[in-house]
Motif scaffolding. Structure first.
Motif, short mmCIF file in Angstrom:
data_model
loop_
_atom_site.label_atom_id
_atom_site.label_comp_id
_atom_site.label_asym_id
_atom_site.label_seq_id
_atom_site.Cartn_x
_atom_site.Cartn_y
_atom_site.Cartn_z
N ALA A 44 5.26 -10.62 6.98
CA ALA A 44 4.30 -10.42 5.98
C ALA A 44 2.97 -9.92 6.33
O ALA A 44 2.32 -8.65 6.00
N ASN A 45 2.09 -10.43 7.52
CA ASN A 45 1.05 -10.35 7.96
C ASN A 45 1.46 -8.97 8.67
O ASN A 45 0.21 -8.11 8.69
N TYR A 46 2.42 -8.76 9.49
CA TYR A 46 2.56 -7.51 10.01
C TYR A 46 2.59 -6.29 9.24
O TYR A 46 2.05 -5.34 9.49
N TRP A 47 3.41 -6.71 8.14
CA TRP A 47 3.49 -5.27 7.24
C TRP A 47 2.23 -4.99 6.34
O TRP A 47 2.00 -3.84 5.91
N LYS A 48 1.29 -6.25 6.06
CA LYS A 48 0.00 -5.87 5.67
C LYS A 48 -0.73 -5.33 6.35
O LYS A 48 -1.49 -4.36 6.01
N GLY A 49 -0.70 -5.43 7.75
CA GLY A 49 -1.73 -4.84 8.74
C GLY A 49 -1.17 -3.29 8.81
O GLY A 49 -1.91 -2.56 8.95
N GLN A 50 0.28 -3.23 8.85
CA GLN A 50 0.50 -1.67 8.77
C GLN A 50 0.23 -1.02 7.72
O GLN A 50 -0.29 0.30 7.73
N TYR A 51 0.08 -1.65 6.70
CA TYR A 51 -0.22 -0.88 5.24
C TYR A 51 -1.89 -0.65 5.30
O TYR A 51 -1.91 0.58 5.00
N HIS A 52 -2.71 -1.50 5.95
CA HIS A 52 -3.97 -1.33 6.01
C HIS A 52 -4.33 -0.22 6.93
O HIS A 52 -5.13 0.80 6.80
N GLN A 53 -3.68 -0.01 8.03
CA GLN A 53 -3.69 1.06 9.00
C GLN A 53 -3.32 2.37 8.44
O GLN A 53 -3.90 3.35 8.50
N VAL A 54 -2.15 2.27 7.49
CA VAL A 54 -1.77 3.73 7.35
C VAL A 54 -2.78 4.20 6.21
O VAL A 54 -3.18 5.28 5.80
N LYS A 55 -3.18 3.28 5.28
CA LYS A 55 -4.28 3.40 4.24
C LYS A 55 -5.52 4.08 4.94
O LYS A 55 -6.04 5.18 4.47
N GLN A 56 -6.09 3.43 5.87
CA GLN A 56 -7.24 3.83 6.63
C GLN A 56 -6.84 5.42 7.07
O GLN A 56 -7.88 6.05 6.91
N LYS A 57 -5.86 5.65 7.97
CA LYS A 57 -5.57 6.90 8.40
C LYS A 57 -5.54 7.89 7.27
O LYS A 57 -6.13 8.84 7.39
N ASN A 58 -4.91 7.60 6.21
CA ASN A 58 -4.83 8.48 4.85
C ASN A 58 -6.22 8.85 4.43
O ASN A 58 -6.69 9.98 4.18
N GLU A 59 -7.11 7.87 4.44
CA GLU A 59 -8.56 8.15 3.95
C GLU A 59 -9.25 9.10 4.73
O GLU A 59 -10.15 9.94 4.49
N ASP A 60 -8.78 8.53 6.20
CA ASP A 60 -9.67 9.50 7.19
C ASP A 60 -9.21 11.24 7.15
O ASP A 60 -10.09 11.92 7.34
N LEU A 61 -7.90 10.94 6.85
CA LEU A 61 -7.41 12.55 6.82
C LEU A 61 -7.96 13.15 5.39
O LEU A 61 -8.02 14.40 5.42
N LYS A 62 -7.96 12.35 4.43
CA LYS A 62 -8.38 13.07 3.38
C LYS A 62 -10.04 13.47 3.29
O LYS A 62 -10.35 14.71 3.04
N LEU A 63 -10.69 12.66 4.26
CA LEU A 63 -12.20 13.09 4.30
C LEU A 63 -12.12 14.27 5.20
O LEU A 63 -13.04 15.22 5.23
N GLU A 64 -11.39 14.38 6.31
CA GLU A 64 -11.20 15.38 7.21
C GLU A 64 -11.00 16.68 6.58
O GLU A 64 -11.53 17.69 6.74
N LEU A 65 -10.05 16.69 5.72
CA LEU A 65 -9.33 17.70 4.75
C LEU A 65 -10.57 18.32 3.86
O LEU A 65 -10.99 19.63 3.67
N GLU A 66 -11.40 17.32 3.44
CA GLU A 66 -12.62 17.66 2.36
C GLU A 66 -13.72 18.41 3.27
O GLU A 66 -14.31 19.50 2.71
N SER A 67 -13.82 18.10 4.49
CA SER A 67 -15.03 18.74 5.36
C SER A 67 -14.49 20.14 6.01
O SER A 67 -13.53 20.58 5.70
#
Length: 67
Positions: free
Chosen positions: A44-67
C-alpha cells in the motif's frame, strides 16, 4: 459459468440494523499472518508513493506545457 440470477442468490443482501446499514462483508472475519499484514502495508505504501510521484510529474508537465 454462473448466470446473474444464480450469482445474486449466492451473494447475501445488505443487513438492516436500525439506522445503520452494514455490508455483509463487514460481518466476515479473516485472519492474516503478521508477514502477510506487513506485506500488504508495504505494498500500500509503495503504490501510494508511486501515485504521488506520477501526480507530481503530471503537474510538472502541465506547467511546462503552459510555459
Amino acid at each position: 459459468m454462473e448466470s446473474a440470477s444464480q450469482h445474486s442468490a449466492a451473494c447475501p443482501q445488505r443487513i438492516e440494523t436500525g439506522e445503520i446499514t452494514k455490508s455483509p462483508f463487514a460481518q466476515i472475519v479473516i485472519e492474516l499472518t503478521q508477514a502477510e499484514y506487513i506485506q500488504l502495508k508495504w505494498d500500500a505504501n509503495y503504490w501510494k508513493g508511486q501515485y504521488h510521484q506520477v501526480k507530481q510529474k503530471n503537474e510538472d508537465l502541465k506547467l511546462e506545457l503552459e510555459s
